[in-house]
Scaffold this active site. Structure first.
Site, PDB file in Angstrom:
ATOM      1  N   ARG A  90       0.945  -1.164   0.001  1.00 25.43           N
ATOM      2  CA  ARG A  90      -0.126  -0.016   0.081  1.00 25.43           C
ATOM      3  C   ARG A  90       0.680   1.298   0.046  1.00 25.43           C
ATOM      4  O   ARG A  90       1.524   1.419   0.930  1.00 25.43           O
ATOM      5  CB  ARG A  90      -0.926  -0.139   1.297  1.00 25.43           C
ATOM      6  CG  ARG A  90      -1.405   1.061   1.756  1.00 25.43           C
ATOM      7  CD  ARG A  90      -2.584   1.095   2.707  1.00 25.43           C
ATOM      8  NE  ARG A  90      -2.076   0.641   4.024  1.00 25.43           N
ATOM      9  CZ  ARG A  90      -1.380   1.450   4.877  1.00 25.43           C
ATOM     10  NH1 ARG A  90      -0.697   2.586   4.642  1.00 25.43           N
ATOM     11  NH2 ARG A  90      -1.197   0.963   6.124  1.00 25.43           N
ATOM     12  N   HIS A 130      -3.352   4.315   5.116  1.00 29.08           N
ATOM     13  CA  HIS A 130      -4.584   3.320   5.132  1.00 29.08           C
ATOM     14  C   HIS A 130      -5.721   3.909   4.719  1.00 29.08           C
ATOM     15  O   HIS A 130      -6.526   3.253   4.066  1.00 29.08           O
ATOM     16  CB  HIS A 130      -4.423   2.779   6.829  1.00 29.08           C
ATOM     17  CG  HIS A 130      -5.680   2.053   7.180  1.00 29.08           C
ATOM     18  ND1 HIS A 130      -5.797   0.765   6.646  1.00 29.08           N
ATOM     19  CD2 HIS A 130      -6.728   2.665   7.665  1.00 29.08           C
ATOM     20  CE1 HIS A 130      -6.842   0.241   7.013  1.00 29.08           C
ATOM     21  NE2 HIS A 130      -7.643   1.181   7.705  1.00 29.08           N
ATOM     22  N   TYR A 145       4.575   5.363  11.436  1.00 31.01           N
ATOM     23  CA  TYR A 145       4.836   3.843  11.577  1.00 31.01           C
ATOM     24  C   TYR A 145       5.902   3.229  10.558  1.00 31.01           C
ATOM     25  O   TYR A 145       6.020   1.900  10.407  1.00 31.01           O
ATOM     26  CB  TYR A 145       3.692   3.192  11.782  1.00 31.01           C
ATOM     27  CG  TYR A 145       2.618   3.214  10.843  1.00 31.01           C
ATOM     28  CD1 TYR A 145       2.683   2.628   9.569  1.00 31.01           C
ATOM     29  CD2 TYR A 145       1.443   3.959  10.991  1.00 31.01           C
ATOM     30  CE1 TYR A 145       2.031   2.653   8.386  1.00 31.01           C
ATOM     31  CE2 TYR A 145       0.379   3.861   9.918  1.00 31.01           C
ATOM     32  CZ  TYR A 145       0.765   3.287   8.645  1.00 31.01           C
ATOM     33  OH  TYR A 145      -0.341   3.428   7.930  1.00 31.01           O
TER      34      TYR A 145
HETATM   35  C1  LIG Z   1     -13.232  -6.248  13.542  1.00 32.39           C
HETATM   36  C2  LIG Z   1     -12.571  -4.930  13.198  1.00 32.39           C
HETATM   37  N1  LIG Z   1     -11.385  -4.384  13.766  1.00 32.39           N
HETATM   38  C3  LIG Z   1     -10.742  -3.337  13.654  1.00 32.39           C
HETATM   39  C4  LIG Z   1     -11.117  -2.630  12.403  1.00 32.39           C
HETATM   40  C5  LIG Z   1     -10.331  -1.434  12.282  1.00 32.39           C
HETATM   41  N2  LIG Z   1      -9.454  -1.504  10.790  1.00 32.39           N
HETATM   42  C6  LIG Z   1     -10.070  -1.071   9.681  1.00 32.39           C
HETATM   43  S1  LIG Z   1      -8.955  -1.657   8.561  1.00 32.39           S
HETATM   44  C7  LIG Z   1      -7.840  -2.298   9.790  1.00 32.39           C
HETATM   45  C8  LIG Z   1      -6.670  -2.906   9.251  1.00 32.39           C
HETATM   46  C9  LIG Z   1      -6.875  -4.014   8.086  1.00 32.39           C
HETATM   47  O1  LIG Z   1      -5.839  -4.581   7.722  1.00 32.39           O
HETATM   48  P1  LIG Z   1      -5.567  -5.439   6.437  1.00 32.39           P
HETATM   49  O2  LIG Z   1      -6.645  -6.623   6.682  1.00 32.39           O
HETATM   50  O3  LIG Z   1      -4.407  -5.775   6.089  1.00 32.39           O
HETATM   51  O4  LIG Z   1      -6.012  -4.774   5.240  1.00 32.39           O
HETATM   52  P2  LIG Z   1      -5.909  -3.529   4.633  1.00 32.39           P
HETATM   53  O5  LIG Z   1      -6.301  -2.282   5.217  1.00 32.39           O
HETATM   54  O6  LIG Z   1      -4.129  -3.330   4.807  1.00 32.39           O
HETATM   55  O7  LIG Z   1      -6.174  -3.581   3.145  1.00 32.39           O
HETATM   56  C10 LIG Z   1      -8.179  -2.365  10.889  1.00 32.39           C
HETATM   57  C11 LIG Z   1      -7.603  -2.812  12.160  1.00 32.39           C
HETATM   58  C12 LIG Z   1     -12.242  -3.105  11.580  1.00 32.39           C
HETATM   59  N3  LIG Z   1     -12.713  -2.351  10.587  1.00 32.39           N
HETATM   60  N4  LIG Z   1     -12.881  -4.131  12.088  1.00 32.39           N
END
Ligand SMILES: Cc1ncc(C[n+]2csc(CCOP(=O)(O)OP(=O)(O)O)c2C)c(N)n1
Ligand SMILES: [Mg+2]
Lengths: 332, 389
Positions: B275, B279, B288
């Site tokens: 990415r 985020h 980070y």
């Molecule tokens: C159950 C839950 N916990 C926390 C979050 C907050 N949150 C949104 S995106 C994210 C990270 C997701 O990481 P990843 O699975 O690697 O997908 P990426 O965003 O990197 O595409 C978090 C912790 C959420 N949306 N849902």
């Protein structure tokens, strides 16, 4: 410090710094709480101050974040776990209901779970879906689980300290809409605000308005505008802890005013207002001069950001609810 | 050795070595399936069977993903869009995978895959409305797109159930469950993947491993496993790793995985990518990660790599890309205009669709609220002027 020095989220942060410095059993963990300092910066600077053994980033695993807090607390620690948004508490409900809230009871007092689960809650910040829920009444329904919802920066730090010191589990819901909305004097160093103690925010004689957390600022705004407009003297109570509930303060207030309006953000049916109304029914029915009104969210999921402002009770809606109470209008 | 009777647990041979009886994760990180390397070099014979038009199509979708990401972020900064999750840097991973799906397949998105939703046929206008927080934007059944699973992991068991249903039906369709590298940490994912294996559900677990879950790096804090692909082993399902910045490799891997899935073999495809943007529009990645790391990946970003292939194949002539970009930007302008023209049905929207029919209490709450708003114009003013958090 003597002036208005901290926002609500800064009070959380300061409270965590203070508690961690005072007691090395306190461990803070959750998603992005380390280098990132939490998505709202509630844990900013903790990892620098206390290291990555006491301030720990976790996998996206809410079930284990909360379940492990039960284990850690039984093992002698004082975990303060963060759930990033209260919308992600539902998968954790099992751990709260089946483990955290019952471990003392199941083991006849041999084990207990002095743990805190913190989560920002409520709508109004234009967040994504599942980031804005107010389901506190469901959590307050769980015997053995304490539910604390501060409404001011001062209370936030003091209640957090009490939650951390408490020998039983606390769900600590922070009104994120007001994280940075205003400042208040928050003393440096440790102090506590007891659990189970409601606060009378404003003294009055004509009607009591009862609320908590995210709905406190709009409630105060509504009361201000009402008192500007007409000759009325409103008492306002900030419940602060839904469980344990300070029934005394509420009942005494209604004995004085004879009228009450309850304001909360979550859906109406089965919401915590119902518990308050039932309590008043049990303990102060003969003092009531008018039906109690509820100003709440509707019985629908809180919508995404496009319509969320229509869902949330706002000062005009709250003021109208208080006026109906004052008028002694029945019906809904 | 035969144990004579059928056993509920496969026993395996007895063995006196603990080492021989230990199942460990691989010592070396397994390779990534790659057809075009970081320098744009490739073996022409190994490329997937796509004609010139399809290759240009892939390229155009990647450009659209890039344009949508850039412009949505700009709109968000101007207050015209809610929080947005950019897929910058993941264009090959997003496009190569969804382009490999068939007409009859269903997409369960997570949120960081705009072009995947558009490839399914979701109008760009609706994508914009979704990020503006309009529920109507989720009406994409005709395009076989489910609402994005913002609560991480929630779509996995649901998608597995849908796939199970598809497997029982007549059509040869699959459900593609898009997710990130943090998702496999959830209970929903782990129980869903296991369930899929038991039910032989035609579910494709498509993981965009972009290195981070917000601030948490995949290899420090998300999992002790080296890869997402290997996790399938525990549930008896296959896992493939692919270079997520090589669109042709992604396309080929997902095409093959899709056929395997359609045969009742749920499969994980882990697309290793990065990415480049924050985020979401709320995030500050400088807290980070180092700029060096971002630069390293910027040099290996997928659009340039694929452009090299198209140029050396003589498919993309001078000026073609500019023309495409102009056309795509115009598409964006038109969609934006249509999104701006969207008219909400008002507060009724809050109340309809909770149930099939509006129950009496909800009807009452709606009526009460309508009367309140009529009598209190200041409530509208308050809503219009409230500072938005
Ligand atoms: C159950 C839950 N916990 C926390 C979050 C907050 N949150 C949104 S995106 C994210 C990270 C997701 O990481 P990843 O699975 O690697 O997908 P990426 O965003 O990197 O595409 C978090 C912790 C959420 N949306 N849902
Ligand atoms: Mg990720």
């Amino acid at each position: 410090m003597t002036d208005a020095n901290r926002t609500l989220v800064e009070a959380v942060n300061d409270g965590l710094h203070t508690a961690m410095a005072a007691d090395e059993r306190v461990i803070v963990y959750g998603e992005d709480v380390g280098d990132n300092g939490g998505v709202f910066r509630a844990t900013d600077g903790l990892i620098e101050a206390f290291g990555d053994e006491r301030v720990v980033d976790t996998p996206i695993a809410e079930i284990s974040i909360v379940g492990s807090a039960v284990g850690l607390s039984m093992a002698g620690f004082r975990p303060v776990a963060e759930i990033q948004f209260s919308g992600f508490i539902p998968p954790v409900f099992n751990q709260l209901v089946s483990m955290a809230s019952r471990i003392r009871w199941r083991t006849r007092g041999e084990h207990n779970a002095p743990m805190v689960v913190r989560a920002p809650y409520g709508g109004g910040v234009r967040a994504l879906e599942h980031h804005s829920e107010s389901l506190e009444s469901a959590y307050a329904h769980v015997p053995g689980l304490q539910v604390v919802i501060p409404g001011t920066p001062y209370d936030t730090k003091g209640l957090l300290q009490s939650a951390i010191d408490d020998p039983d589990p606390v769900l600590f819901l922070e009104p994120k809409l007001h994280y940075r909305a205003g400042r208040q004097e928050v003393p440096d160093g440790q102090y506590s605000v007891p659990l189970g103690d409601a606060a009378v925010r404003r003294k009055g004689t004509d009607v009591t308005v009862i609320s908590w957390g995210s709905m406190m600022p709009p409630t105060m705004e509504a009361v201000d505008s009402l008192e500007d407009r007409r000759d009325v003297d409103v008492e306002v109570i900030d419940v602060r802890t839904l469980s344990p509930l300070d029934r005394e303060t509420i009942v005494e207030s209604i004995k004085k005013t004879g009228k009450a309006t309850v304001v909360h953000e979550g859906p109406k049916s089965g919401g915590f207002a119902a518990e308050l109304v039932a309590t008043l029914n049990e303990r102060a029915l003969m003092y009531l001069e008018a039906p109690i009104h509820r100003v709440t969210g509707f019985d629908v999921p809180i919508p995404m950001l496009g319509m969320e402002d229509y869902y949330l009770p706002n000062p005009p809606r709250i003021a109208a609810g208080i006026e109906r109470t004052l008028a002694g209008e029945g019906g809904v | 050795m035969s144990h004579g009777i059928e056993q509920p647990v496969p026993l395996g041979e007895g063995n006196s070595s603990i080492a021989a009886c230990t199942i460990s994760q691989p010592d070396e990180t397994p390779p990534r399936y790659q057809l075009v390397n970081e320098d744009g070099e490739y073996d022409p014979d190994s490329l997937p069977d796509l004609d010139d038009e399809e290759l240009l199509d892939l390229f155009e979708w990647m450009l659209l993903q890039e344009i949508v990401d850039e412009r949505m972020v700009t709109l968000q900064r101007r207050g015209e869009m809610g929080t947005y999750a950019s897929g910058r840097g993941q264009e090959a991973s997003i496009v190569g995978s969804s382009y490999a799906l068939r007409e009859e397949d269903w997409l369960f998105p997570y949120g960081r895959e705009a072009a995947a939703m558009l490839i399914q046929g979701m109008p760009l206008r609706d994508l914009m409305l979704y990020w503006r927080g309009v529920e109507d934007a989720n009406m994409q059944k005709a395009h076989r797109v489910f609402p994005p699973a913002i609560a991480i992991g929630t779509h996995i068991p649901v998608g597995v159930g849908y796939a199970w249903g598809l497997g029982l039906g007549e059509e040869d369709a699959i459900a593609a469950l898009f997710h990130g590298d943090g998702h496999p940490s959830t209970g929903e994912f782990q129980s869903g993947a296991n369930f899929a294996g038991v039910m032989n559900a035609p579910a494709l677990f498509y993981c965009q491993n972009n290195g981070y879950s917000i601030s948490v790096p995949f290899d420090e804090g998300q999992t002790a496993a080296q890869t997402v692909a290997q996790k399938g082993m525990a549930w008896g399902i296959d896992g493939i790793r692919v270079d997520g910045n090589d669109v042709l490799a992604v396309y080929d891997a997902v095409s093959q995985a899709r056929e395997h899935v359609a045969d009742g073999n749920p499969t994980i495809v882990e697309s290793v990518t990065y990415r480049l943007e924050a985020h979401t529009t709320n995030d500050d990645p400088s807290r980070y990660r180092e700029a060096d790391e971002v630069d390293w990946w910027e040099e290996r970003e997928p659009i340039s790599r694929f452009r090299t292939v198209l140029e050396s194949e003589g498919i993309l002539a001078d000026g073609d890309e500019d023309a495409m970009r102009q056309e795509l930007n115009q598409q964006f302008d038109e969609a934006k205009e249509a999104a701006d023209g969207y008219e909400s049905r008002g507060i009724e929207e809050l109340f309809t669709y909770v149930y099939d029919e509006l129950p009496p209490e909800l009807e009452r709450q709606l009526g009460e609220f309508e009367r309140f708003l009529e009598g209190h114009p200041e409530a509208h003013d308050y809503i219009d002027h409230r500072p938005k958090g």
